[in-house]
Each structure stands twice: as structure tokens, then as C-alpha cells.
Design a protein around this motif. Structure first.
Motif, PDB file in Angstrom:
ATOM      1  N   LEU A   1      72.437  50.117  34.677  1.00 25.79           N
ATOM      2  CA  LEU A   1      71.818  49.038  33.352  1.00 25.79           C
ATOM      3  C   LEU A   1      71.229  50.085  32.423  1.00 25.79           C
ATOM      4  O   LEU A   1      70.330  50.934  32.709  1.00 25.79           O
ATOM      5  N   ASN A   2      71.888  50.085  31.230  1.00 33.03           N
ATOM      6  CA  ASN A   2      71.066  50.713  29.966  1.00 33.03           C
ATOM      7  C   ASN A   2      70.153  49.752  29.270  1.00 33.03           C
ATOM      8  O   ASN A   2      70.352  48.698  29.151  1.00 33.03           O
ATOM      9  N   ARG A   3      68.837  50.265  29.308  1.00 33.56           N
ATOM     10  CA  ARG A   3      67.591  49.674  29.028  1.00 33.56           C
ATOM     11  C   ARG A   3      67.962  48.861  27.572  1.00 33.56           C
ATOM     12  O   ARG A   3      67.624  47.762  27.502  1.00 33.56           O
ATOM     13  N   ASP A   4      68.554  49.605  26.714  1.00 38.60           N
ATOM     14  CA  ASP A   4      68.738  48.907  25.409  1.00 38.60           C
ATOM     15  C   ASP A   4      69.591  48.061  25.296  1.00 38.60           C
ATOM     16  O   ASP A   4      69.464  46.779  24.513  1.00 38.60           O
ATOM     17  N   ILE A   5      70.681  48.053  25.968  1.00 44.39           N
ATOM     18  CA  ILE A   5      71.682  46.958  26.143  1.00 44.39           C
ATOM     19  C   ILE A   5      71.247  45.809  26.823  1.00 44.39           C
ATOM     20  O   ILE A   5      71.472  44.830  26.259  1.00 44.39           O
ATOM     21  N   THR A   6      70.445  46.027  27.758  1.00 43.12           N
ATOM     22  CA  THR A   6      69.954  44.827  28.588  1.00 43.12           C
ATOM     23  C   THR A   6      69.048  43.903  27.772  1.00 43.12           C
ATOM     24  O   THR A   6      69.003  42.860  27.905  1.00 43.12           O
TER      25      THR A   6
ATOM     26  N   GLN B   1      68.718  43.818  24.403  1.00 45.03           N
ATOM     27  CA  GLN B   1      69.507  43.097  23.451  1.00 45.03           C
ATOM     28  C   GLN B   1      70.442  41.984  23.953  1.00 45.03           C
ATOM     29  O   GLN B   1      70.360  40.838  23.374  1.00 45.03           O
ATOM     30  N   PHE B   2      70.911  42.278  25.204  1.00 45.78           N
ATOM     31  CA  PHE B   2      71.835  40.928  25.905  1.00 45.78           C
ATOM     32  C   PHE B   2      70.765  39.835  26.116  1.00 45.78           C
ATOM     33  O   PHE B   2      71.060  38.941  25.730  1.00 45.78           O
TER      34      PHE B   2
ATOM     35  N   ARG C   1      61.770  40.600  21.673  1.00 39.48           N
ATOM     36  CA  ARG C   1      61.976  42.087  21.973  1.00 39.48           C
ATOM     37  C   ARG C   1      60.785  42.666  22.499  1.00 39.48           C
ATOM     38  O   ARG C   1      60.768  43.442  23.425  1.00 39.48           O
TER      39      ARG C   1
ATOM     40  N   SER D   1      69.607  38.036  22.978  1.00 39.59           N
ATOM     41  CA  SER D   1      70.819  37.299  22.367  1.00 39.59           C
ATOM     42  C   SER D   1      70.919  36.091  22.987  1.00 39.59           C
ATOM     43  O   SER D   1      71.356  35.019  22.278  1.00 39.59           O
TER      44      SER D   1
END
Length: 190
Positions: free
Chosen positions: A136-141, A143-144, A120, A147
Motif C-alpha cells: 500500500l502506498n501511503r498517499d494513495i491509501t 486519498q482513497f 486528511r 474520498s
């Protein structure tokens, strides 16, 4: 560090790892660690507050060694190059027994969390330096990608590395490039 102190510390860590391969972390005691290391309880407490501190310090040291070995100073704040990715997989392969043990033990969530935190930090630093597509949302990108990366490493190690490092690197590299090309209209550079 005095050679005797260093030797005692290493004996404690080695004993801890042997016990981890035989039993669950929660059932391991300081007495068992001391007995396995052939030191007294006080010696264990000179080095570590408790078994959680021992585990955490050892995990942190292993992750730092991985980072030091696999990342050059130039790319500490960038996504890895293909060469760095290859060095990472080769390092994991050379130290497979440790990483396999950490990922299959009940304490694996602690290890996985530390690896995710490391990813991270690196990924966040990299994304700060590029312009994400407006969709694209930065936080979602972040985390994706974390993961996916940690999941693939975990899958590869737990399944006794069913594919050679070169195949893993090619596949991950191609997946990274496809994801980036779709949103940046360009590939990650070697």
C-alpha cells in the motif's frame, strides 16, 4: 465578546444562511446580507472582510463544532471509535439543514475541501502511527479513505439521510474493518 456584538454577528450569519438557502453564493451581496440581518453594511464589515470571509469563518466554526462535539481528547489523533462515528452521524443528523445546504450549494467545493483537509490531517496522523502493508502506498491509501468517507457522508446528507445513523455506522464500521483486516490482519478496536 460583548453581547450586542455577538448578537449582531449571529444575525449576520443567520441572514447569510437564509440567503444561501434562497440563492447561489456568487449572487449574494453584502448589501443583501446587511438588509436581511437588519444591520448596516459597516456592521457586516466590522465582523467580516467580505462574503468569502463570512462563508469561510462560518464553515470553519461549524467544522470545529463538529470535531469538538464528536471527538474526545483521547481519539483526536486516532481513527474514530464506533462510538465517535455514531456521535458524528448523530451530530450531522441534528444539523442536517446546514450540512445539506453547504453540500448542495455552488460553494460546496469549499466546504468539501475543508472537510477533506480535516480528514486528511486526522488520517495522516493515524497512519504515521501504524505500519502499512508494503503493497500500500501511503498517499494513495489516505486519498482513497478520505474520498470514501467524505463521499459517503455527502451521499447520506444530500439524499435526506435514507438510512438511520445506526445503519450507517454499522456499514462504515464493517467496511473499515474489512479494509484494515485485509492489510493488517486485525480489526479496528472499539
Amino acid at each position: 465578546m460583548d453581547r450586542r456584538i455577538q448578537k449582531s454577528r449571529q444575525a449576520i450569519i443567520d441572514a447569510f444562511m437564509r440567503l444561501m438557502s434562497e440563492k447561489e453564493f456568487e449572487s449574494i451581496t453584502i448589501n443583501q446580507i446587511a438588509e436581511e440581518a437588519n444591520v448596516n453594511r459597516g456592521t457586516v464589515y466590522l465582523h467580516f472582510k467580505d462574503k468569502y470571509d463570512l462563508r469561510d469563518q462560518h464553515l470553519e466554526a461549524q467544522i470545529n463544532q463538529l470535531l469538538h462535539h464528536c471527538m474526545s481528547e483521547d481519539n483526536m489523533v486516532h481513527l474514530p471509535s464506533k462510538t465517535t462515528l455514531l456521535r458524528t452521524f448523530e451530530y450531522l443528523e441534528q444539523h442536517a439543514s446546514f450540512y445539506s445546504l453547504m453540500l448542495t450549494s455552488k460553494g460546496s467545493t469549499v466546504f468539501r475541501n475543508q472537510v477533506e483537509t480535516m480528514f486528511r490531517q486526522r488520517l495522516s496522523e493515524h497512519l504515521d502511527s501504524i505500519n502499512l502493508d508494503g503493497e500500500l502506498n501511503r498517499d494513495i491509501t489516505v486519498q482513497f479513505l478520505i474520498s470514501a468517507a467524505v463521499g459517503v457522508l455527502e451521499w447520506w446528507i444530500i439524499r435526506a439521510m435514507p438510512y438511520p445513523t445506526s445503519v450507517m455506522v454499522e456499514q462504515i464500521w464493517n467496511l473499515l474493518n474489512q479494509g484494515v483486516e485485509g492489510h493488517q490482519h486485525g480489526a479496528i478496536s472499539d
